[in-house]
Enzyme design. Structure first.
Site, short mmCIF file in Angstrom:
data_model
loop_
_atom_site.label_atom_id
_atom_site.label_comp_id
_atom_site.label_asym_id
_atom_site.label_seq_id
_atom_site.Cartn_x
_atom_site.Cartn_y
_atom_site.Cartn_z
CG HIS A 58 -2.06 0.91 1.16
ND1 HIS A 58 -3.32 0.61 1.62
CD2 HIS A 58 -2.17 2.17 0.66
CE1 HIS A 58 -4.14 1.61 1.42
NE2 HIS A 58 -3.46 2.58 0.85
CG ASN A 274 -10.27 8.22 5.15
OD1 ASN A 274 -10.74 7.24 5.72
ND2 ASN A 274 -10.96 8.92 4.28
CG ASP A 301 -2.55 4.56 3.61
OD1 ASP A 301 -2.39 4.88 2.41
OD2 ASP A 301 -3.50 4.95 4.30
CG HIS A 305 -0.94 14.73 1.49
ND1 HIS A 305 -1.73 14.83 0.35
CD2 HIS A 305 -1.42 13.68 2.19
CE1 HIS A 305 -2.64 13.88 0.38
NE2 HIS A 305 -2.49 13.15 1.47
CG PHE A 319 -8.20 12.12 5.25
CD1 PHE A 319 -8.33 12.14 6.63
CD2 PHE A 319 -9.33 12.37 4.47
CE1 PHE A 319 -9.56 12.40 7.23
CE2 PHE A 319 -10.56 12.64 5.05
CZ PHE A 319 -10.68 12.66 6.43
#
Ligand SMILES: [Zn+2]
Length: 422
Positions: A58, A274, A301, A305, A319
């Site tokens: 992920h 999230n 995950d 950003h 998120f």
């Protein structure tokens, strides 16, 4: 191809239940039998662990679409520096990963240091209204299917996707959050939520989605992975489903294992993801489920950003947190040191677990095999300094933490792709 000898290394190969201290010789990228003559290049590796290269099911490399936050090149460099040799890229790029062209762009870049096993969308454009052409996507290298970032809300569509994925021997990964229940929530109920008066994201948003997904898993027999599980309630559902022998498990992400909503230090956007951090009870449940193998894989995950977008504060920032370069340290700290997980079991969750779920051959350090390997230092604590990351983004909640372990050398497909040795 590298020729190198690791002298006096602790070789742990979970596939063969090997845990020995030995000299490990790699010649022209190939793992040599024990007792082979040393290569010219010898690394004194006393106290270091040699293990199969890590797999992450992920990661978000923002490529195409947002190269300021991450590119495949910088994401892959971060993965290599973090001990990963295989990563599954998520399809929530712009455009979304629902085409053969997208898959080939992800897969066929030979300049990257690690192997990219791209996922592909379940629905066209991740819009949730029309099934993507799963058969063609599988044929062109989709390692699995997911609309990650979005839940496939239509039961009929998810049922059809699972029937097709099963026939194609592919796994469905679901971002299990019912939007109608999550609404505009950004955080679980906790002191920071109340202080900042933030909209609440209820645990039921995940639990209901997992309940639906398990029902469809039961109906179709399709392999299912719940992504980044965050609630004790969802863990309990998965444990019960496994007791029925349903092929379902979930990803445990480092942040959901290490951090609780109660720990959120005020208006800290790098703690916003999230699904959001669970409370202490959820963290305990996720750790227990990793220990008893209900959760068969870790996954970061990794969600880069820019500092600019994260500067909007907890209420408005996007998120997601990055996770590759802290993955070994955080999971070793919480699972091996705090929870006393056996090291080979900890390694399994980063190697055999992910490969098995994807239906791919098990990673190992077998003689005669091309080397995919990480050397891990568990004796030299290090301080997390995001400015030193290979990732283009810095949005980590672990800034300033002292972590007990890290990758110091990575070999992928027989090539040296990262070394901390001068
Ligand atoms: Zn997700």
């Amino acid at each position: 191809m590298i020729s190198i000898t690791f002298k006096n290394v602790r070789l742990i190969d979970p596939l063969h239940a090997t845990d020995i201290t030995t000299d490990l010789v790699i010649r022209e990228g190939i793992i040599q039998p024990l007792g082979s003559p040393f290569t010219q290049h010898v690394v004194e590796a006393t106290g270091l662990i040699a293990a199969p290269g890590f797999w992450d099911t992920h990661v978000h490399f923002r490529d195409p679409g947002n190269p300021v936050a991450e590119t495949r090149k910088t994401g892959a460099a971060a993965a290599a520096a973090a001990g990963f040799t295989h990563v599954v890229t998520m399809p929530n790029t712009s455009p979304a990963g629902d085409s053969v062209a997208w898959l080939e762009e992800q897969r066929l870049d030979a300049t990257l240091p690690v192997s990219i096993l791209p996922s592909a969308c379940i629905t066209q454009g991740r819009r949730g209204d029309t099934l993507a052409d799963l058969k063609t996507l599988a044929k062109h290298g989709a390692s699995c299917f997911t609309d990650d970032g979005s839940y496939v809300a239509s039961d009929a569509l998810m049922r059809a996707a699972m029937i097709e994925a099963k026939a194609l021997n592919r796994t469905i990964f679901d971002h299990a959050v019912v939007p109608a229940l999550a609404k505009d929530g950004v955080i679980r109920d906790c002191p920071a939520a109340r202080t900042l008066d933030l909209p609440i994201f209820p645990a039921e948003a995940e639990i209901e989605a997992v309940r639906r997904d398990i029902a469809l898993c039961r109906e179709t027999g399709c392999r299912l992975v719940i992504q980044h599980i965050s609630t004790a309630g969802a863990v309990a559902l998965i444990r019960a489903a496994q007791a029925e022998h349903l092929p379902v498990t979930a990803e445990a992400s480092p942040h959901h294992l290490a951090l609780a909503a109660e720990d959120i230090p005020g208006d800290a956007p790098n703690w916003r993801m999230n699904p959001p951090l669970g409370n202490h009870e959820d963290v305990r449940a996720i750790r227990a489920a990793v220990l008893d193998n209900t959760l068969q894989l870790f996954a970061t995950d990794h969600a880069p950003h820019t500092a600019e977008s994260k500067a909007r504060g907890f209420r408005h920032a996007p998120f997601g947190v990055i996770g590759l370069e802290t993955a070994i340290g955080v999971t070793y700290k919480v699972m091996v040191l705090e929870e006393k997980m056996a090291i080979d079991h900890w390694l399994r969750r980063w190697t055999l677990g992910p490969a098995e779920i994807l239906g791919l051959p098990p990673p190992s350090l077998s003689v005669g095999q091309i080397a995919d390997l990480v050397l891990i230092d568990t004796y030299t604590p290090w301080k997390v300094d995001p400015q030193r990351f290979h990732s283009l983004s810095r949005n980590t909640p672990f800034d300033g933490w002292t972590l007990p372990a890290r990758a110091v050398l990575t070999i992928a497909q027989g090539k040296l792709v990262y070394t901390a040795f001068s």
